[in-house]
Motif scaffolding. Sequence first.
Motif, PDB file in Angstrom:
ATOM      1  N   VAL A 239       0.842  -1.193   0.000  1.00  0.00           N
ATOM      2  CA  VAL A 239       0.000   0.000   0.000  1.00  0.00           C
ATOM      3  C   VAL A 239       0.882   1.250   0.000  1.00  0.00           C
ATOM      4  O   VAL A 239       0.595   2.243  -0.682  1.00  0.00           O
ATOM      5  CB  VAL A 239      -0.943  -0.012   1.225  1.00  0.00           C
ATOM      6  CG1 VAL A 239      -1.624   1.344   1.394  1.00  0.00           C
ATOM      7  CG2 VAL A 239      -1.986  -1.109   1.077  1.00  0.00           C
ATOM      8  N   VAL A 240       1.982   1.212   0.757  1.00  0.00           N
ATOM      9  CA  VAL A 240       2.919   2.335   0.772  1.00  0.00           C
ATOM     10  C   VAL A 240       3.634   2.447  -0.572  1.00  0.00           C
ATOM     11  O   VAL A 240       3.931   3.552  -1.045  1.00  0.00           O
ATOM     12  CB  VAL A 240       3.921   2.179   1.925  1.00  0.00           C
ATOM     13  CG1 VAL A 240       5.061   3.178   1.809  1.00  0.00           C
ATOM     14  CG2 VAL A 240       3.208   2.348   3.257  1.00  0.00           C
ATOM     15  N   VAL A 241       3.918   1.308  -1.199  1.00  0.00           N
ATOM     16  CA  VAL A 241       4.500   1.346  -2.549  1.00  0.00           C
ATOM     17  C   VAL A 241       3.550   2.072  -3.503  1.00  0.00           C
ATOM     18  O   VAL A 241       3.978   2.917  -4.309  1.00  0.00           O
ATOM     19  CB  VAL A 241       4.802  -0.072  -3.050  1.00  0.00           C
ATOM     20  CG1 VAL A 241       5.271  -0.041  -4.503  1.00  0.00           C
ATOM     21  CG2 VAL A 241       5.849  -0.748  -2.174  1.00  0.00           C
ATOM     22  N   ALA A 242       2.261   1.773  -3.401  1.00  0.00           N
ATOM     23  CA  ALA A 242       1.270   2.464  -4.237  1.00  0.00           C
ATOM     24  C   ALA A 242       1.244   3.957  -3.928  1.00  0.00           C
ATOM     25  O   ALA A 242       1.156   4.794  -4.833  1.00  0.00           O
ATOM     26  CB  ALA A 242      -0.115   1.855  -4.014  1.00  0.00           C
ATOM     27  N   ALA A 243       1.342   4.307  -2.636  1.00  0.00           N
ATOM     28  CA  ALA A 243       1.394   5.720  -2.258  1.00  0.00           C
ATOM     29  C   ALA A 243       2.624   6.388  -2.865  1.00  0.00           C
ATOM     30  O   ALA A 243       2.562   7.552  -3.307  1.00  0.00           O
ATOM     31  CB  ALA A 243       1.411   5.856  -0.736  1.00  0.00           C
ATOM     32  N   GLY A 244       3.741   5.673  -2.900  1.00  0.00           N
ATOM     33  CA  GLY A 244       4.944   6.214  -3.511  1.00  0.00           C
ATOM     34  C   GLY A 244       4.753   6.511  -4.981  1.00  0.00           C
ATOM     35  O   GLY A 244       5.234   7.533  -5.490  1.00  0.00           O
ATOM     36  N   VAL A 245       4.027   5.643  -5.674  1.00  0.00           N
ATOM     37  CA  VAL A 245       3.745   5.875  -7.099  1.00  0.00           C
ATOM     38  C   VAL A 245       2.903   7.136  -7.267  1.00  0.00           C
ATOM     39  O   VAL A 245       3.164   7.969  -8.149  1.00  0.00           O
ATOM     40  CB  VAL A 245       3.034   4.653  -7.712  1.00  0.00           C
ATOM     41  CG1 VAL A 245       2.578   4.958  -9.133  1.00  0.00           C
ATOM     42  CG2 VAL A 245       3.947   3.431  -7.678  1.00  0.00           C
ATOM     43  N   PHE A 246       1.877   7.303  -6.406  1.00  0.00           N
ATOM     44  CA  PHE A 246       1.056   8.510  -6.464  1.00  0.00           C
ATOM     45  C   PHE A 246       1.903   9.764  -6.245  1.00  0.00           C
ATOM     46  O   PHE A 246       1.721  10.784  -6.915  1.00  0.00           O
ATOM     47  CB  PHE A 246      -0.055   8.454  -5.414  1.00  0.00           C
ATOM     48  CG  PHE A 246      -1.253   7.657  -5.830  1.00  0.00           C
ATOM     49  CD1 PHE A 246      -1.985   7.994  -6.950  1.00  0.00           C
ATOM     50  CD2 PHE A 246      -1.657   6.555  -5.083  1.00  0.00           C
ATOM     51  CE1 PHE A 246      -3.094   7.256  -7.336  1.00  0.00           C
ATOM     52  CE2 PHE A 246      -2.765   5.812  -5.455  1.00  0.00           C
ATOM     53  CZ  PHE A 246      -3.486   6.163  -6.591  1.00  0.00           C
ATOM     54  N   MET A 247       2.836   9.703  -5.286  1.00  0.00           N
ATOM     55  CA  MET A 247       3.664  10.880  -5.004  1.00  0.00           C
ATOM     56  C   MET A 247       4.593  11.214  -6.164  1.00  0.00           C
ATOM     57  O   MET A 247       4.834  12.391  -6.462  1.00  0.00           O
ATOM     58  CB  MET A 247       4.452  10.665  -3.715  1.00  0.00           C
ATOM     59  CG  MET A 247       3.599  10.791  -2.465  1.00  0.00           C
ATOM     60  SD  MET A 247       4.556  10.704  -0.952  1.00  0.00           S
ATOM     61  CE  MET A 247       4.830   8.943  -0.813  1.00  0.00           C
ATOM     62  N   ILE A 248       5.114  10.192  -6.821  1.00  0.00           N
ATOM     63  CA  ILE A 248       5.952  10.434  -7.991  1.00  0.00           C
ATOM     64  C   ILE A 248       5.143  11.144  -9.075  1.00  0.00           C
ATOM     65  O   ILE A 248       5.614  12.107  -9.710  1.00  0.00           O
ATOM     66  CB  ILE A 248       6.539   9.114  -8.525  1.00  0.00           C
ATOM     67  CG1 ILE A 248       7.581   8.577  -7.530  1.00  0.00           C
ATOM     68  CG2 ILE A 248       7.170   9.310  -9.901  1.00  0.00           C
ATOM     69  CD1 ILE A 248       8.117   7.206  -7.888  1.00  0.00           C
ATOM     70  N   ILE A 249       3.907  10.690  -9.281  1.00  0.00           N
ATOM     71  CA  ILE A 249       3.036  11.335 -10.281  1.00  0.00           C
ATOM     72  C   ILE A 249       2.770  12.787  -9.904  1.00  0.00           C
ATOM     73  O   ILE A 249       2.866  13.694 -10.752  1.00  0.00           O
ATOM     74  CB  ILE A 249       1.714  10.550 -10.416  1.00  0.00           C
ATOM     75  CG1 ILE A 249       1.978   9.159 -10.997  1.00  0.00           C
ATOM     76  CG2 ILE A 249       0.724  11.319 -11.302  1.00  0.00           C
ATOM     77  CD1 ILE A 249       0.763   8.253 -10.996  1.00  0.00           C
ATOM     78  N   LEU A 250       2.446  13.040  -8.623  1.00  0.00           N
ATOM     79  CA  LEU A 250       2.211  14.416  -8.175  1.00  0.00           C
ATOM     80  C   LEU A 250       3.467  15.268  -8.342  1.00  0.00           C
ATOM     81  O   LEU A 250       3.375  16.470  -8.631  1.00  0.00           O
ATOM     82  CB  LEU A 250       1.768  14.428  -6.710  1.00  0.00           C
ATOM     83  CG  LEU A 250       0.342  13.941  -6.428  1.00  0.00           C
ATOM     84  CD1 LEU A 250       0.120  13.816  -4.920  1.00  0.00           C
ATOM     85  CD2 LEU A 250      -0.684  14.899  -7.034  1.00  0.00           C
ATOM     86  N   GLY A 251       4.635  14.655  -8.172  1.00  0.00           N
ATOM     87  CA  GLY A 251       5.886  15.383  -8.332  1.00  0.00           C
ATOM     88  C   GLY A 251       6.196  15.758  -9.759  1.00  0.00           C
ATOM     89  O   GLY A 251       7.132  16.518 -10.013  1.00  0.00           O
TER      90      GLY A 251
END
Length: 505
Positions: free
Chosen positions: A337-349
């Motif tokens: 789930v945290v890995v998925a959150a990391g993907v979202f943050m990369i996209i936002l970045g």
Amino acid sequence: MARVAARLSSSGERSTHPVDEVLPLPKLALYGFQHVLAFYAGAVIVPIIVGNALKLSPEQLVYLINADLFTCGIASIIQAWGIGRIGARLPLIQGVTFTAVSPMIGLGLGAGGGTAALLVIYGAVITAGIATFAFAWLPAKAFRTVMRLFPPVVTGTVITVLGIVLIPVGLNDAAGGLGSPDFGDPKHFAYAGGTMLFILVLMKIGRPFLSSISILLGLVGGTLVAFLLGDAQFGNVENSDWVGVTTPFHFGMPQFQWFPIVLMLIVMLITMVETTGDTYAVGDIVGKEVDSETVARALRADGAATALGGVLNSFPYVAFAENVGLVRMTKVKSRFVVVAAGVFMIILGLLPKAAAIVAAVPHGVLGGAATVMFGMVALAGIQTLGKVDLKEEKNALIVGVSLAFALLPATVPVFFTQHMDADLSSLLNSGVTLGATAAIVLNLIFNGLSGESRAVPKIELPAQVAAPADAADEAPEVADEAPEVAEKGAPPAVEKADGAHTPAP
């Protein structure tokens, strides 16, 4: 979405997701985005505060926010997914540490502000990240010896000092931002007070998930009110690109100076204690054994992420306690789930327009939210000190004298600015540095490396992320005994005042 997440979190299946289970894609996305919501305000507030203090342009501030989110995503994936012996493989979100805010502002202002200041900061960040990474590969005996420098009386004092030193930073923003022509205008305090009141109401009456994103909602609500009253400008959003890529050394090649490097090394020593506590805390929550090798892997991820942050125009990284609290409340234990959150943050970045919206938050609104957050940091330190026997005169002296040292730069700034060498001033003109150094030295004088100083404490979660009383029955069972340290001959667990156990280093 929050209601759907809460419904999924309250279902019977939520406790059947072990830490290594890969959930179906819809659940991964939903739970991952929930982590981003709980984390977002804490993630972006550091580059906003530092960027404003260093007088960066709106475009530079937007870039700084994007770089931070992009690196947060990569760092969280490294920590949760794991690469070889790097990363704890636990649901730990990585974010920029608040510990570095005051030292970085001091270093930056000493370097003249602007992008020149960033280059000095990045040189120190890269060096400190590499040093942290190397430290985590030390033999177990040497590793435990260093960690004994940080018993509860030290960590509690340092975290309390951190909150106390950062609160004035929030209050300056609440007044409109230092250097602004209308600094101290009552309208700024009105926005700050309204934002703070809104956050407190959400924390008082909101459900656990709503409370966990109260800071984010406060920023959104306060900015919306300011926009309707004509005090929030979003003109830079239109001028920002839809997509932008963070490139290494965007502001120039880093400057490696001795004193800033020493200061950042002290910052990383403090963050190592925080990550250690968060690693044990989340290990208890998800029911996975945490030994000293797990802690070392977590610290290696911290070091790698911090060095990467310096390269990608960001700052030092640490495991975020806010998201440890969210894992406890939702009982969603899967690290993916945290890995998925990391993907979202990369996209936002990669979305400058989103960062431009964040950069447009008025100073008053930001100050109201920041003051609450920094107050909670101080409270976390006080909670840790609650486990220390302060009736013992030596412990009371450690705390009291360290607090006095921490207040010296703010109380008598002329001593550092006019009567001290500029390089030495950049190192010592920081309440966090002086307070932390005093606590460590005084603890060695009074307690040495024995007795209660052997305990490595868990870092207490701030109130806004801890499970509320009415949700206590939903909290996961905490193991009666903490995992034993893996090395042969390791000392037994030390019982803490709250009934939890943590291995002695």
